[in-house]
Design a protein around this motif. Sequence first.
Motif, PDB file in Angstrom:
ATOM      1  N   SER A 128      -8.491   2.743   0.119  1.00 19.67           N
ATOM      2  CA  SER A 128      -8.181   3.550   1.172  1.00 19.67           C
ATOM      3  C   SER A 128      -6.781   3.470   1.626  1.00 19.67           C
ATOM      4  CB  SER A 128      -9.011   3.396   2.263  1.00 19.67           C
ATOM      5  OG  SER A 128     -10.517   3.884   1.802  1.00 19.67           O
ATOM      6  N   GLU A 129      -6.413   2.231   1.741  1.00 21.33           N
ATOM      7  CA  GLU A 129      -4.799   1.709   2.233  1.00 21.33           C
ATOM      8  C   GLU A 129      -3.846   2.133   1.217  1.00 21.33           C
ATOM      9  OE1 GLU A 129      -4.620   1.242   5.321  1.00 21.33           O
ATOM     10  OE2 GLU A 129      -6.088   0.316   6.236  1.00 21.33           O
ATOM     11  N   ARG A 130      -4.135   1.824  -0.030  1.00 19.83           N
ATOM     12  CA  ARG A 130      -3.298   2.193  -1.082  1.00 19.83           C
ATOM     13  C   ARG A 130      -3.066   3.670  -1.326  1.00 19.83           C
ATOM     14  NH1 ARG A 130       1.283   1.920  -3.097  1.00 19.83           N
ATOM     15  NH2 ARG A 130       1.693   2.282  -5.362  1.00 19.83           N
ATOM     16  N   LEU A 131      -3.987   4.560  -1.155  1.00 15.47           N
ATOM     17  CA  LEU A 131      -3.996   5.771  -1.432  1.00 15.47           C
ATOM     18  C   LEU A 131      -3.266   6.325  -0.381  1.00 15.47           C
ATOM     19  CD1 LEU A 131      -7.355   6.918  -2.807  1.00 15.47           C
ATOM     20  CD2 LEU A 131      -5.156   7.444  -3.921  1.00 15.47           C
ATOM     21  N   LYS A 132      -3.251   5.782   1.104  1.00 11.60           N
ATOM     22  CA  LYS A 132      -2.589   6.276   2.190  1.00 11.60           C
ATOM     23  C   LYS A 132      -0.945   6.148   1.916  1.00 11.60           C
ATOM     24  CE  LYS A 132      -2.396   5.539   7.145  1.00 11.60           C
ATOM     25  NZ  LYS A 132      -2.991   4.982   8.290  1.00 11.60           N
ATOM     26  N   VAL A 133      -0.716   4.885   1.293  1.00 13.05           N
ATOM     27  CA  VAL A 133       0.803   4.604   0.988  1.00 13.05           C
ATOM     28  C   VAL A 133       1.268   5.820  -0.134  1.00 13.05           C
ATOM     29  CG1 VAL A 133       2.216   3.016  -0.167  1.00 13.05           C
ATOM     30  CG2 VAL A 133       0.545   2.408   1.646  1.00 13.05           C
ATOM     31  N   SER A 189     -17.268  -3.048  -3.541  1.00 11.38           N
ATOM     32  CA  SER A 189     -17.379  -3.773  -1.919  1.00 11.38           C
ATOM     33  C   SER A 189     -16.557  -3.317  -1.048  1.00 11.38           C
ATOM     34  CB  SER A 189     -16.832  -5.448  -2.162  1.00 11.38           C
ATOM     35  OG  SER A 189     -15.388  -5.215  -2.267  1.00 11.38           O
ATOM     36  N   TRP A 190     -16.939  -3.536   0.317  1.00 15.42           N
ATOM     37  CA  TRP A 190     -16.421  -3.229   1.441  1.00 15.42           C
ATOM     38  C   TRP A 190     -14.950  -3.412   1.388  1.00 15.42           C
ATOM     39  CZ3 TRP A 190     -16.913   0.399   5.087  1.00 15.42           C
ATOM     40  CH2 TRP A 190     -18.135   1.097   5.515  1.00 15.42           C
ATOM     41  N   SER A 191     -14.420  -4.702   1.097  1.00 20.46           N
ATOM     42  CA  SER A 191     -13.146  -5.072   0.986  1.00 20.46           C
ATOM     43  C   SER A 191     -12.132  -4.207  -0.170  1.00 20.46           C
ATOM     44  CB  SER A 191     -12.870  -6.350   0.665  1.00 20.46           C
ATOM     45  OG  SER A 191     -13.402  -6.865  -0.507  1.00 20.46           O
ATOM     46  N   ARG A 192     -12.903  -4.023  -1.199  1.00 20.07           N
ATOM     47  CA  ARG A 192     -12.339  -3.119  -2.297  1.00 20.07           C
ATOM     48  C   ARG A 192     -12.178  -1.492  -1.813  1.00 20.07           C
ATOM     49  NH1 ARG A 192      -8.514  -2.577  -6.071  1.00 20.07           N
ATOM     50  NH2 ARG A 192      -9.167  -1.152  -7.577  1.00 20.07           N
ATOM     51  N   LEU A 193     -12.990  -1.349  -1.125  1.00 16.28           N
ATOM     52  CA  LEU A 193     -13.152   0.148  -0.382  1.00 16.28           C
ATOM     53  C   LEU A 193     -12.016   0.333   0.500  1.00 16.28           C
ATOM     54  CD1 LEU A 193     -14.422   3.052  -0.048  1.00 16.28           C
ATOM     55  CD2 LEU A 193     -15.701   2.146   1.756  1.00 16.28           C
ATOM     56  N   GLN A 194     -11.661  -0.742   1.549  1.00 15.26           N
ATOM     57  CA  GLN A 194     -10.364  -0.573   2.172  1.00 15.26           C
ATOM     58  C   GLN A 194      -9.186  -0.831   1.458  1.00 15.26           C
ATOM     59  OE1 GLN A 194      -9.958  -4.111   4.491  1.00 15.26           O
ATOM     60  NE2 GLN A 194      -8.726  -3.345   5.929  1.00 15.26           N
TER      61      GLN A 194
END
Length: 502
Positions: free
Chosen positions: A38-43, A30-35
Motif C-alpha cells: 500500500s505504501e509503495r503504490l502510494k509512492v 501478511s498484514w506487514s506485506r499488505l502495508q
Amino acid sequence: MKYDFFKLQFTEKETNPGKTAVAGSDTDMSWSRLQKISERLKVIFRETGVPEGHPVMIYGHKEAFYAAALLACIHSGVTYIPADVIYPEERLRRIQAQTGSQVIICCRETSLAEHFSISISSTLEVTRHRTPCFEKAVYAPGGERLQYIMFTSGSTGEPKGVQITRNNVLTFLKWALHDFPFNGLDVFMNQVPFTFDVSLCDILLAFSHGATLVLNAADVVKEQDKFMERLARYQCTVWTSTPSFVFLFMRHASFNPDYLKSLRTFFFMGEDLPNRTCKNLRKVFPDCTILNAYGPTEATIVTTLVEITDAILDKYPSLPIGYPMPDSRLFLLKEDETQDSGELVISGPHVSPGYFKNEAQTARKFFNNQGLQAFKTGDLSYFADGMFFYLGRNDDQVKMHGFRIELHEISSTLCRNPLVEEAVTVPLKRGHEVKKIISFVILKNNTNAQECKEKLQEFLKDTLPYYMVPGDIIPVGAFLYNNSHKIDKNRMIEDYLITHGL
C-alpha cells in the motif's frame, strides 16, 4: 494490525504483523506485506503524477495483490475502477474510453496494459507506454472525492458507471462497524467478483477489524469439494453471498458444522432471501447467525439489515430486508396512497451522486429529498413492524390480458408447496407484450417431474387468481447464474425458447 479508513492509516502495527491479511487465489499475504504494498503504490502514484479524482483501473480476479491494490487506492486518495478477467477485453476498453483512465494496475499479465499510458505490475514494476494526459480525466462530482466507479450493465448496451464518493463509503462503514457483529478474529469468505460491491463489504470489514480475507477464484468455487476444503483449511467464520449461491451447496456432503467447524455467520445480500432457504440453513447450522441485508450499488453496498431469527422465520413467510441504516431515510413512492406497497426510495449521505457522464439517466433515477441525495431503486416494497419487505422489481410486475401480475408472488406461492425447493417466474414477451408466464422450479428429492407439474398447476389454481397461474411450469435440476451469482433469468428464457422451438 488493522486499517483505519477514516484516518487513512494502518494502526496497531505491532500487533500480529505476520498474521494473514489476505489469502488470495495465488498466495497468502501478511498484514506487514499488505502495508508495504500500500505504501509503495502510494509512492508510485505520486511519482507518476496521478492526480486526485483520476480513475485507475485494477485488473485481475482473486489474487492477493488485487485486494492490496484496492486498499492502496483508498489509502492514497486515488479513484479506482475494478475490472475482472471474467469480462471481455472489448468491454474493458470501452470503460477505459469512457473514463479516460491512463493507469492500469495488472494483477496478472494482460494485453490491456499496452492501451494505457502507464501500467503497474503485481511486482510493482512501472512501465510507461506513452506520456499520460490526466487533465481531461479528473472527476469530483459535487466537489467530493470520488472513491470508485463501478460499472454495471446498461440498458443501452454501454456499461453504466455508478459513482461512489469517499463520504459514501465512510457513511456505510460507520454504520457497519457499529451494527454488524464482526471482529478481528473473523475470517471472511469472499467469492463475488470485485466488480460487484458485495465483495467490497468483505474487504472493508476485514481490513477495518484486522481480520483475514479469503479470496476464492471462480474455478475453485465451481469445484465444490475444493471450495469446501479451502473454507475449512482457512477456518472461515463468515459466509458472504447471495442466497442463490449458498443454495448451490446445500446438498454438499461437507456443508455442515462438523466439517465447517469455524463458520458462525451467514451474511446474505444482493437478492431476495427465501424463508425456506433459511429454515434449511437453520436445520444444518443451528448455532449460526443469519443476517439479511439489502441495497443497490447506487446506495453503497447495503442500506438495511436484520438478523433472521427463529421468531422472524415463523412470523413472516416472506422475510424482511431489514431496518434502515442510521442517517438514511427510506420511503415508498405509491401510485395511490391507499396502497400498502410502492417503489422503494433510498435517501442519505451514502447515496451515489449519480451515473458517470450520464446526466439523463441520473436525472431519471436520482433527486434531492429534503436536502439528501435520493435514489429510486425500482424495487417494490412495503413497510411493517418497523422493517421493509421486498416484493420484487418494478419489472417483475407485468400486465397480461389486462391484469397486473406480480411474478414474485407466484414464485413465493410455489415455494410454499412441499414439492418445491426453489422457484423463479419469468414473462415471455413479444415486443412489450407479455404472451406467457413461465415458472422454473427445483423439486425436492427425485420426484416425477410430469406428476409434479400437474400437482403444482392444481395447487396454484387453488391458491392464486386464475390469471396468475403460469402457462408452463418447468422442473430444472439447477438455475442458471450470472457472474455475480444471481439467477440469470434472461438465459433461462433463452434456453426455454430454444428447447421449445419458439
